[in-house]
Design an enzyme around this catalytic site. Structure first.
Site, PDB file in Angstrom:
ATOM      1  N   LYS A   1       1.433  -5.705  -7.488  1.00 51.75           N
ATOM      2  CA  LYS A   1       1.748  -4.244  -7.021  1.00 51.75           C
ATOM      3  C   LYS A   1       1.729  -3.819  -5.766  1.00 51.75           C
ATOM      4  CE  LYS A   1      -0.740  -2.612 -10.819  1.00 51.75           C
ATOM      5  NZ  LYS A   1      -1.306  -1.602 -12.004  1.00 51.75           N
TER       6      LYS A   1
ATOM      7  N   GLN B   1      -6.842  -3.619   3.798  1.00 54.31           N
ATOM      8  CA  GLN B   1      -5.966  -2.488   3.164  1.00 54.31           C
ATOM      9  C   GLN B   1      -6.797  -1.295   2.676  1.00 54.31           C
ATOM     10  OE1 GLN B   1      -2.159  -1.898   3.380  1.00 54.31           O
ATOM     11  NE2 GLN B   1      -3.025  -2.664   5.352  1.00 54.31           N
TER      12      GLN B   1
ATOM     13  N   GLU C   1      -1.612   2.143   0.078  1.00 57.64           N
ATOM     14  CA  GLU C   1      -1.861   3.567   0.154  1.00 57.64           C
ATOM     15  C   GLU C   1      -2.981   3.810  -0.894  1.00 57.64           C
ATOM     16  OE1 GLU C   1       2.042   5.662   2.026  1.00 57.64           O
ATOM     17  OE2 GLU C   1       2.580   3.979   0.554  1.00 57.64           O
TER      18      GLU C   1
ATOM     19  N   THR D   1      -0.560  -4.579   8.171  1.00 56.63           N
ATOM     20  CA  THR D   1      -0.651  -4.531   6.873  1.00 56.63           C
ATOM     21  C   THR D   1      -1.018  -5.910   6.182  1.00 56.63           C
ATOM     22  OG1 THR D   1       1.501  -4.788   6.353  1.00 56.63           O
ATOM     23  CG2 THR D   1       0.710  -2.529   6.247  1.00 56.63           C
TER      24      THR D   1
ATOM     25  N   VAL E   1      -0.975  -2.538  -2.223  1.00 54.98           N
ATOM     26  CA  VAL E   1      -2.276  -2.081  -1.852  1.00 54.98           C
ATOM     27  C   VAL E   1      -2.194  -1.138  -0.728  1.00 54.98           C
ATOM     28  CG1 VAL E   1      -2.525  -4.069  -0.629  1.00 54.98           C
ATOM     29  CG2 VAL E   1      -4.567  -2.942  -1.711  1.00 54.98           C
TER      30      VAL E   1
ATOM     31  N   LEU F   1      -2.589 -10.987  -3.415  1.00 52.09           N
ATOM     32  CA  LEU F   1      -1.886 -12.165  -2.865  1.00 52.09           C
ATOM     33  C   LEU F   1      -3.005 -12.856  -1.658  1.00 52.09           C
ATOM     34  CD1 LEU F   1       1.800 -10.864  -3.014  1.00 52.09           C
ATOM     35  CD2 LEU F   1       0.212 -12.183  -4.683  1.00 52.09           C
TER      36      LEU F   1
ATOM     37  N   GLY G   1       5.859  -3.091   0.374  1.00 55.79           N
ATOM     38  CA  GLY G   1       6.228  -4.436   0.984  1.00 55.79           C
ATOM     39  C   GLY G   1       6.084  -5.732   0.132  1.00 55.79           C
TER      40      GLY G   1
HETATM   41 MO1  MOS Z   1       4.089   5.092   4.102  1.00 52.42          MO
HETATM   42  S1  MOS Z   1       3.271   6.852   4.443  1.00 52.42           S
HETATM   43  O1  MOS Z   1       5.002   5.507   2.869  1.00 52.42           O
HETATM   44  O2  MOS Z   1       4.569   4.402   5.334  1.00 52.42           O
END
Ligand code: MOS
Length: 750
Positions: free
Chosen positions: A713, A650, A717, A480, A715, A642, A521
């Site tokens: 916030k 992502q 998903e 990520t 990113v 960031l 994260g």
């Molecule tokens: Mo994610 S599917 O909440 O690692």
């Protein structure tokens, strides 16, 4: 946002937001990054798992004698000689860490094909594989429940999701809302089982020390939850377990909870008295490490002639299994996305004899928004409204579930800027009206949204005598960019250039972090890292402030800034001194600061969601039904960005994932055997380069003073959500054919 805007808005040095290259990039491309199975452990031996060939029934006889007598074999574990594993506290309760509650090898009952029935341990991998092959097992098989659609009447309600979200929700009077609607859409949408296919398979190495302590190298999105689950499964004190995972070769959710293979590796290592390495095969990852559940979703939409929604009813049925529970929360998004007074949602499960489903990138929203956003497209057409206009007429000024303001919501900007950049105005609303030679051309769009979760997190920052810094938090970087982005956050807070800051993660000896999932994260670990770095910096500033020998002596700490490894007086920058000089004069090797944040889902009652708008152009071959995505664009509001480069990665990665979901991915379960028909990357279709056009993703940077101290916030998903619907809507626009079942195959279009 430009560096200049960042300076003005956030007082940023420009490090945050910059498109910094991945700090772990060189390690990865040179092969120097050490993944779970690659840690070199003296005397390590190999475990191979044997899976059940039947999907339901019992083991009637096990003969391990030939396996035990085979060369190099150190031990064979079955339910007859395995330690007794308790029922584990499931991850989904919000309390536990186990992806599945019932461990294999506890008794003779078979719940699904591929359930582990034996572990073979030998000196070499080949010997362990051969030993597993020699284990003879006889079963008494029963016909498995392998089909969902034909058994919807057996649906039952799941437990509350993640400790609190009930399976049913209602506001207003949905039946009345549907009655009073001028226009209605009532349709069923369905999505298939899909599997995570990270490049790195699940793997673990378990090492027991003479004092009974255990070290596990596991491929994991969260070393702390993994440790918690291991302590429970092995019934041992948690302090005696260390879990290490510096690199994850892709996760997408499958590495978010503790799976049985990790427990079995540890139990086998204890049994044979040697360190044990256990790597799952790709096929085993189709039966024992979760999947995105199949869903059958009913959507009912009612609207006035002007497009305002009078009711939404959204129900979803997904897969229920005996070894635990993971409801796919597909309709959750429907509760909050649009301003509609009358809303009802419900999730239920149908009992099936399969492995347990789990979270897969954009869980809930990804399948849920396929249904909801396809439904809205159908509604827009019935109303003769532009699909964006329909969404704008139902824009939720506040969170419609609570009535409270959002932490931030840049959805309007996403629609406007996305439409502009995509050229949405060129779309002729008439289906099947646009062509390019023999290809039918279609434009489709959908909203994107994903909650970004605020988990507890802690961090520690150390400024060293040479002026460099080390910052730690036991989070994960599953590709990520977490290593890089946390380096930037720490760099800016410390005033130390990023190349002199090292961020470390993935070890339970570091400060606590929860699972890197739910797009948590940046939102959770980011503020902890910032706090820790500021605490360390403040300590050094205090030393300088109280020191007559320092050029900063006598100046209030609040007046002291930091940049490029130096502290300075803000209104008199000629007064400055390096961290190294301050530490040196005080004879200190290092100065340490700590920081942490609590669980915070909705700070101040404000819901935190990332938003976006997805735009897609497809070309469909009218004779063969072949769909090509020729352009895709996502405009996203993730709060403050960031790192422009990793955030964009992502976002476009999410769009690629969505292309797979829309057009290709489908795990087929044999309807009578209950087995996965092609548990491999030959039979499970994923998008390859030729399936993915040049993608465009950008961010509308919305200020969010509520989410956390960074204004960021998440990113991870949001990028996948909405893509499948946008593609289905584009396919409809191109062809006039509405496909309500994923994936959209050529067969479906013929
Ligand atoms: Mo994610 S599917 O909440 O690692």
């Amino acid at each position: 946002m430009s560096v200049e805007q960042g300076r003005r808005r956030y007082g940023s040095s420009g490090v945050i937001g910059a498109p910094l290259d991945r700090v772990d990039g060189r390690l990865k491309v040179t092969g120097a990054a050490t993944y779970a199975a690659e840690h070199r452990i003296e005397g390590v031996v190999h475990a191979v798992l044997l899976g059940s060939t039947i999907s339901r029934g019992r083991i009637t006889r096990i003969d391990t004698s030939a396996a035990e007598a085979a060369p190099g074999v150190l031990g064979i574990m079955t339910h007859l000689n395995a330690p007794s594993f308790p029922a584990l506290t499931p991850f989904i309760t919000g309390q536990g860490a186990a992806s599945q509650a019932v461990m294999p090898l506890t008794d003779d009952v078979i719940h699904h094909a591929g359930q582990y029935v034996a572990v073979a341990v030998a000196e070499t991998l080949e010997q362990a594989r051969e030993a597993a092959r020699l284990i003879q097992i006889e079963y008494q098989a029963e016909p498995p429940r392998a089909e969902l659609e034909s058994r919807l009447s057996e649906a039952y309600p799941p437990q509350p999701f993640f400790g609190g979200i009930p399976p049913e929700y209602r506001r207003g009077d949905p039946a009345h809302g549907l009655d009073e609607a001028a226009v209605r859409v009532e349709q069923t949408y369905s999505t298939p089982i899909e599997h995570h296919n990270p490049m790195e398979p699940h793997a673990a190495i378990a090492v027991w020390d003479a004092d009974g302590s255990l070290t596990v190298y596991d491929s994991s999105q969260g070393v702390f939850p993994t440790r918690q689950g291991l302590a429970e499964a092995l019934q041992m004190p948690i302090e005696k377990i260390r879990v290490i995972c510096p690199f994850v070769g892709g996760g997408f959710g499958t590495k978010g909870g503790l799976w049985p293979y990790t427990v079995l590796a540890a139990a086998a290592a204890r049994q044979v008295g040697r360190p044990v390495r256990l790597v799952l095969t790709r096929a085993q990852m189709y039966t024992s490490t979760g999947y995105r559940s199949q869903t059958v979703q009913d959507v009912k939409l009612g609207a006035r002639q002007d497009g305002t929604l009078t009711a939404i009813v959204h129900t979803s049925t997904s897969i229920g299994v005996a070894i635990g529970e993971f409801p796919e929360m597909a309709p959750s998004v429907t509760q909050m996305l649009y301003a509609c007074p009358n809303v009802e949602t419900k999730v239920s499960l149908v009992p099936m004899d399969l492995g347990i489903p789990f979270a897969m990138r954009g869980p809930g929203e990804a399948p849920g928004m396929f249904a909801l956003e396809s439904g809205l497209d159908e509604l827009a057409e019935k109303l003769g409204l532009d699909p964006i206009e329909l969404r704008l007429r139902n824009f939720a000024e506040v969170d419609p579930e609570s009535g409270h303001p959002w932490s931030s919501n840049g959805l309007r900007e996403c629609y406007a800027q996305g439409a502009n950049r995509f050229g949405w105005a060129r779309r002729n609303p008439e289906p099947r009206s646009m062509r390019d030679g023999r290809w039918l051309v279609g434009y489709g769009m959908a909203t994107a949204s994903y909650p970004t979760v605020g988990f507890p997190a802690q961090a520690k920052a150390t400024i060293r005598a040479d002026g460099s810094a080390v910052v730690q938090s036991a989070t994960a970087d599953l590709g990520t960019g977490q290593y890089t982005v946390m380096t930037q956050v720490a760099s800016e807070a410390l005033g130390v250039s990023p190349d002199r800051v090292t961020f470390e993660l993935g070890d339970t000896r570091q400060p606590f972090a929860f699972v890197a999932g739910g797009s948590s994260g940046v939102r959770s670990v980011g503020p902890a890292v910032k706090m820790a770095a500021e605490a360390a910096r403040t300590k050094v500033a205090e030393l300088a402030s109280g020191d007559e020998e320092s050029p900063l002596g006598g100046y209030d700490v609040e007046l002291i800034g930091a940049e490029d490894g130096e502290l300075f007086v803000r209104h008199d920058p000629s007064r400055r001194e390096t961290y190294a000089a301050v530490l040196g004069r005080h004879g200190l090797d290092e100065v340490t600061g700590e920081g942490g944040v609590e669980m915070a889902m909705n700070p101040g009652g404000r819901r935190v969601n990332a938003f976006g708008a997805q735009f897609v152009e497809v070309r469909v071959d009218p004779d063969f039904g072949l769909v090509r995505v020729t352009r895709a664009l996502g405009a996203f509001d993730i709060g403050r960005v960031l790192n422009q480069k990793t955030a964009r990665s992502q976002a476009i990665g999410g769009i690629v994932f969505g292309i797979g979901m829309a057009l290709l991915e489908h795990t087929v379960i044999h309807p009578t055997l209950g087995t996965v028909v092609s548990p491999d990357l030959a039979g499970y279709l994923l998008p390859v380069h030729a399936d993915v056009p040049a993608l465009d993703a950008f961010f509308v940077e919305v200020e969010d003073p509520h989410v956390n101290s960074l204004g960021a916030k998440g990113v991870g998903e949001v990028g996948i959500t909405g893509v499948a619907a946008a593609i289905a809507n584009a396919v409809y626009h191109a062809t006039g054919r509405r496909i309500r079942e994923l994936p959209i195959t050529p067969e479906a279009l013929l």
